[in-house]
Design a protein around this motif. Structure first.
Motif, mmCIF file in Angstrom:
data_model
loop_
_atom_site.group_PDB
_atom_site.id
_atom_site.type_symbol
_atom_site.label_atom_id
_atom_site.label_comp_id
_atom_site.label_asym_id
_atom_site.label_seq_id
_atom_site.Cartn_x
_atom_site.Cartn_y
_atom_site.Cartn_z
ATOM 1 N N MET A 65 0.849 -1.179 0.000
ATOM 2 C CA MET A 65 0.000 0.000 0.000
ATOM 3 C C MET A 65 0.890 1.236 0.000
ATOM 4 O O MET A 65 1.965 1.223 0.578
ATOM 5 C CB MET A 65 -0.897 0.028 1.229
ATOM 6 N N ASP A 97 -7.525 -17.320 7.080
ATOM 7 C CA ASP A 97 -8.594 -18.191 6.599
ATOM 8 C C ASP A 97 -8.861 -19.352 7.556
ATOM 9 O O ASP A 97 -7.951 -19.843 8.222
ATOM 10 C CB ASP A 97 -8.221 -18.767 5.228
ATOM 11 N N ARG A 152 -3.246 -15.260 4.063
ATOM 12 C CA ARG A 152 -3.144 -14.675 2.715
ATOM 13 C C ARG A 152 -2.647 -13.242 2.867
ATOM 14 O O ARG A 152 -3.394 -12.365 3.309
ATOM 15 C CB ARG A 152 -4.506 -14.663 2.018
ATOM 16 N N VAL A 153 -1.399 -13.028 2.515
ATOM 17 C CA VAL A 153 -0.816 -11.692 2.641
ATOM 18 C C VAL A 153 -1.395 -10.789 1.557
ATOM 19 O O VAL A 153 -1.394 -11.140 0.373
ATOM 20 C CB VAL A 153 0.723 -11.756 2.550
ATOM 21 N N LEU A 154 -1.892 -9.635 1.967
ATOM 22 C CA LEU A 154 -2.470 -8.661 1.039
ATOM 23 C C LEU A 154 -1.466 -7.586 0.648
ATOM 24 O O LEU A 154 -1.576 -6.985 -0.410
ATOM 25 C CB LEU A 154 -3.696 -8.005 1.667
ATOM 26 N N GLY A 155 -0.508 -7.336 1.518
ATOM 27 C CA GLY A 155 0.498 -6.312 1.267
ATOM 28 C C GLY A 155 1.021 -5.769 2.579
ATOM 29 O O GLY A 155 0.747 -6.319 3.647
ATOM 30 N N SER A 156 1.766 -4.695 2.486
ATOM 31 C CA SER A 156 2.339 -4.068 3.672
ATOM 32 C C SER A 156 1.958 -2.596 3.718
ATOM 33 O O SER A 156 1.835 -1.945 2.685
ATOM 34 C CB SER A 156 3.863 -4.179 3.652
ATOM 35 N N LEU A 192 -0.229 -6.664 6.234
ATOM 36 C CA LEU A 192 -1.685 -6.818 6.239
ATOM 37 C C LEU A 192 -2.053 -8.148 5.595
ATOM 38 O O LEU A 192 -1.583 -8.464 4.502
ATOM 39 C CB LEU A 192 -2.312 -5.655 5.478
ATOM 40 N N ALA A 193 -2.881 -8.947 6.290
ATOM 41 C CA ALA A 193 -3.197 -10.281 5.794
ATOM 42 C C ALA A 193 -4.577 -10.732 6.253
ATOM 43 O O ALA A 193 -5.104 -10.254 7.257
ATOM 44 C CB ALA A 193 -2.153 -11.279 6.297
ATOM 45 N N LEU A 194 -5.134 -11.666 5.485
ATOM 46 C CA LEU A 194 -6.368 -12.352 5.875
ATOM 47 C C LEU A 194 -6.009 -13.698 6.477
ATOM 48 O O LEU A 194 -5.098 -14.381 5.990
ATOM 49 C CB LEU A 194 -7.279 -12.555 4.671
ATOM 50 N N ALA A 214 -10.858 -13.682 8.028
ATOM 51 C CA ALA A 214 -11.672 -13.558 6.813
ATOM 52 C C ALA A 214 -13.155 -13.800 7.110
ATOM 53 O O ALA A 214 -14.018 -13.125 6.544
ATOM 54 C CB ALA A 214 -11.171 -14.526 5.742
#
Length: 182
Positions: free
Chosen positions: A1, A113, A89-93, A109-111, A34
């Motif tokens: 991000m 599951d 699930r890593v979404l980004g930093s 930042l991660a979800l 999630a």
């Protein structure tokens, strides 16, 4: 991000940080369930030398064997709260955050599951709990407070939730996330 880096000094405009200061790389997992949309946080053990009893993300110093900040966050989350990296699930930093203790923290930042039953590492974590993402991404829930520290007032963000007093670096990282929400 994208965005600007944050620091524990953001609200303290009278502080000038020295150029070339050495910061220790660290990372934290901003893990969101999630299924529930809740952020996973920890309460640090009262037995710890640094920041006992404070609210934090799972995370810590990046070790030499960690490939990067993401690997460090996943390793620390496994060690501290028993989170299997296969569930993440890593979404980004988010942009890095500088702490008063001279760490440069990368929030990952991660979800998360599936079913996750936390297993707190007793030496580091006394409790694992969850806060609705909607609570910590609503700017109206943040307060600016201060304490007298090192001879002057030090201002910082808080985002209280029930019995939990979320402040300092954890609150500042959450505020950084809230600032990016539509």
């Amino acid at each position: 991000m994208t965005g600007r880096a944050s620091s524990d000094y953001d609200l303290n405009h009278d502080v000038t940080l020295p150029e070339g200061r050495a910061l220790t790389p660290a990372s934290v997992l901003v893990g969101v369930r999630a299924e529930t949309g809740h952020v996973v946080l920890t309460k640090r053990s009262a037995r710890l030398k640094h920041h006992p009893g404070q609210i934090a993300f799972a995370g810590g110093r990046q070790d030499p064997e960690d490939a990067d900040a993401i690997a460090a966050a996943l390793r620390e989350a496994r060690e501290e709260i028993g989170l299997d990296p296969a569930q993440v699930r890593v979404l980004g930093s988010l942009p890095p955050h500088e702490t008063v203790t001279r760490y440069q923290v990368t929030p990952v930042l991660a979800l998360i599951d599936g079913d996750f039953a936390p297993v707190p590492e007793a030496g580091e974590v006394s409790e694992v709990f969850e806060v609705p993402l909607t609570h910590v991404t609503n700017s109206a829930n943040f307060l600016i407070q201060s304490r007298h520290w090192q001879g002057r007032a030090r201002y910082y963000y808080t985002v209280p939730y029930g019995p939990y007093y979320i402040w300092g670096a954890t609150a500042r990282i959450l505020r950084s996330l809230a600032d990016r929400m539509p």
